[in-house]
Design a protein around this motif. Structure first.
Motif, PDB file in Angstrom:
ATOM      1  N   VAL A   1     -85.565   5.882  70.641  1.00 55.32           N
ATOM      2  CA  VAL A   1     -84.996   4.860  69.761  1.00 55.32           C
ATOM      3  C   VAL A   1     -86.055   4.340  68.788  1.00 55.32           C
ATOM      4  CG1 VAL A   1     -84.019   2.532  69.700  1.00 55.32           C
ATOM      5  CG2 VAL A   1     -83.151   4.210  71.330  1.00 55.32           C
ATOM      6  N   THR A   2     -87.274   4.157  69.258  1.00 56.36           N
ATOM      7  CA  THR A   2     -88.348   3.698  68.378  1.00 56.36           C
ATOM      8  C   THR A   2     -88.579   4.681  67.247  1.00 56.36           C
ATOM      9  OG1 THR A   2     -89.429   2.471  70.140  1.00 56.36           O
ATOM     10  CG2 THR A   2     -90.804   3.095  68.265  1.00 56.36           C
ATOM     11  N   ARG A   3     -88.607   5.977  67.557  1.00 52.78           N
ATOM     12  CA  ARG A   3     -88.789   6.981  66.504  1.00 52.78           C
ATOM     13  C   ARG A   3     -87.633   6.962  65.519  1.00 52.78           C
ATOM     14  NH1 ARG A   3     -90.694  12.700  68.604  1.00 52.78           N
ATOM     15  NH2 ARG A   3     -90.587  13.008  66.363  1.00 52.78           N
ATOM     16  N   MET A   4     -86.415   6.809  66.036  1.00 54.02           N
ATOM     17  CA  MET A   4     -85.245   6.801  65.166  1.00 54.02           C
ATOM     18  C   MET A   4     -85.249   5.568  64.251  1.00 54.02           C
ATOM     19  SD  MET A   4     -82.535   8.142  68.030  1.00 54.02           S
ATOM     20  CE  MET A   4     -81.063   7.940  67.061  1.00 54.02           C
ATOM     21  N   ILE A   5     -85.557   4.421  64.800  1.00 52.35           N
ATOM     22  CA  ILE A   5     -85.578   3.190  64.000  1.00 52.35           C
ATOM     23  C   ILE A   5     -86.718   3.223  62.989  1.00 52.35           C
ATOM     24  CG2 ILE A   5     -85.969   0.694  64.076  1.00 52.35           C
ATOM     25  CD1 ILE A   5     -84.377   0.702  66.729  1.00 52.35           C
ATOM     26  N   ASP A   6     -87.906   3.679  63.401  1.00 51.75           N
ATOM     27  CA  ASP A   6     -89.024   3.783  62.462  1.00 51.75           C
ATOM     28  C   ASP A   6     -88.664   4.676  61.285  1.00 51.75           C
ATOM     29  OD1 ASP A   6     -90.616   2.095  63.965  1.00 51.75           O
ATOM     30  OD2 ASP A   6     -91.785   3.714  64.883  1.00 51.75           O
ATOM     31  N   TYR A   7     -88.018   5.799  61.575  1.00 50.13           N
ATOM     32  CA  TYR A   7     -87.594   6.708  60.518  1.00 50.13           C
ATOM     33  C   TYR A   7     -86.610   6.009  59.573  1.00 50.13           C
ATOM     34  CZ  TYR A   7     -85.589  10.715  58.141  1.00 50.13           C
ATOM     35  OH  TYR A   7     -85.139  11.581  57.178  1.00 50.13           O
ATOM     36  N   ALA A   8     -85.637   5.336  60.153  1.00 52.23           N
ATOM     37  CA  ALA A   8     -84.632   4.643  59.331  1.00 52.23           C
ATOM     38  C   ALA A   8     -85.287   3.576  58.461  1.00 52.23           C
ATOM     39  CB  ALA A   8     -83.562   4.016  60.220  1.00 52.23           C
ATOM     40  N   LEU A   9     -86.220   2.817  59.011  1.00 49.52           N
ATOM     41  CA  LEU A   9     -86.884   1.766  58.246  1.00 49.52           C
ATOM     42  C   LEU A   9     -87.729   2.341  57.113  1.00 49.52           C
ATOM     43  CD1 LEU A   9     -87.919  -0.613  61.162  1.00 49.52           C
ATOM     44  CD2 LEU A   9     -86.156  -1.026  59.422  1.00 49.52           C
ATOM     45  N   GLU A  10     -88.379   3.472  57.346  1.00 49.88           N
ATOM     46  CA  GLU A  10     -89.197   4.101  56.308  1.00 49.88           C
ATOM     47  C   GLU A  10     -88.343   4.661  55.169  1.00 49.88           C
ATOM     48  OE1 GLU A  10     -91.641   6.984  58.281  1.00 49.88           O
ATOM     49  OE2 GLU A  10     -92.634   5.452  59.488  1.00 49.88           O
ATOM     50  N   HIS A  11     -87.093   4.984  55.451  1.00 49.75           N
ATOM     51  CA  HIS A  11     -86.212   5.569  54.436  1.00 49.75           C
ATOM     52  C   HIS A  11     -85.145   4.585  53.947  1.00 49.75           C
ATOM     53  CE1 HIS A  11     -88.081   9.098  56.245  1.00 49.75           C
ATOM     54  NE2 HIS A  11     -87.866   9.662  55.087  1.00 49.75           N
TER      55      HIS A  11
ATOM     56  N   MET B   1     -81.457  14.077  51.963  1.00 48.33           N
ATOM     57  CA  MET B   1     -82.422  13.252  52.643  1.00 48.33           C
ATOM     58  C   MET B   1     -83.122  14.092  53.710  1.00 48.33           C
ATOM     59  SD  MET B   1     -82.094   9.867  55.063  1.00 48.33           S
ATOM     60  CE  MET B   1     -81.221   8.834  53.962  1.00 48.33           C
ATOM     61  N   ASP B   2     -84.358  13.757  53.994  1.00 49.25           N
ATOM     62  CA  ASP B   2     -85.099  14.441  55.051  1.00 49.25           C
ATOM     63  C   ASP B   2     -84.434  14.207  56.394  1.00 49.25           C
ATOM     64  OD1 ASP B   2     -86.967  15.158  53.156  1.00 49.25           O
ATOM     65  OD2 ASP B   2     -88.284  13.472  53.584  1.00 49.25           O
ATOM     66  N   LYS B   3     -84.671  15.120  57.325  1.00 46.39           N
ATOM     67  CA  LYS B   3     -84.130  14.985  58.673  1.00 46.39           C
ATOM     68  C   LYS B   3     -85.207  14.461  59.605  1.00 46.39           C
ATOM     69  CE  LYS B   3     -80.668  18.601  58.522  1.00 46.39           C
ATOM     70  NZ  LYS B   3     -80.160  19.791  59.194  1.00 46.39           N
ATOM     71  N   LEU B   4     -84.795  13.730  60.609  1.00 50.12           N
ATOM     72  CA  LEU B   4     -85.688  13.326  61.689  1.00 50.12           C
ATOM     73  C   LEU B   4     -85.629  14.429  62.724  1.00 50.12           C
ATOM     74  CD1 LEU B   4     -87.485  11.344  63.246  1.00 50.12           C
ATOM     75  CD2 LEU B   4     -85.395  10.286  64.106  1.00 50.12           C
ATOM     76  N   ILE B   5     -86.738  15.102  62.964  1.00 52.31           N
ATOM     77  CA  ILE B   5     -86.778  16.204  63.914  1.00 52.31           C
ATOM     78  C   ILE B   5     -87.412  15.708  65.206  1.00 52.31           C
ATOM     79  CG2 ILE B   5     -87.728  18.494  64.393  1.00 52.31           C
ATOM     80  CD1 ILE B   5     -87.595  18.955  61.320  1.00 52.31           C
TER      81      ILE B   5
END
Length: 64
Positions: free
Chosen positions: A46-56, A1-5
């Motif tokens: 947290v917003t960036r982390m949640i957005d990433y999780a929701l997109e994946h 899976m891609d990483k959130l950087i």
């Protein structure tokens, strides 16, 4: 899976209106530590982390 950087930044104030989300104390401490490490406001991080999780996110049917 891609990483959130997350790139370290100069800390700034966020102008976004926020809604609360409750997390366990251990999760909050991990978020707090990471926010300090990358110099981000917790809400932005947290917003960036949640957005990433929701997109994946992939939802599967329960296996009976």
């Amino acid at each position: 899976m891609d990483k959130l950087i997350i790139v370290k930044t100069k800390k700034k104030q966020s102008s976004t209106a926020w809604k609360p989300v409750l997390v366990p104390p251990e999760t909050y401490e991990r978020i707090n530590s990471l926010a300090e490490e990358v110099n981000m406001v917790k809400g932005d991080l947290v917003t960036r982390m949640i957005d990433y999780a929701l997109e994946h996110l992939e939802i599967q049917e329960e296996q009976v």
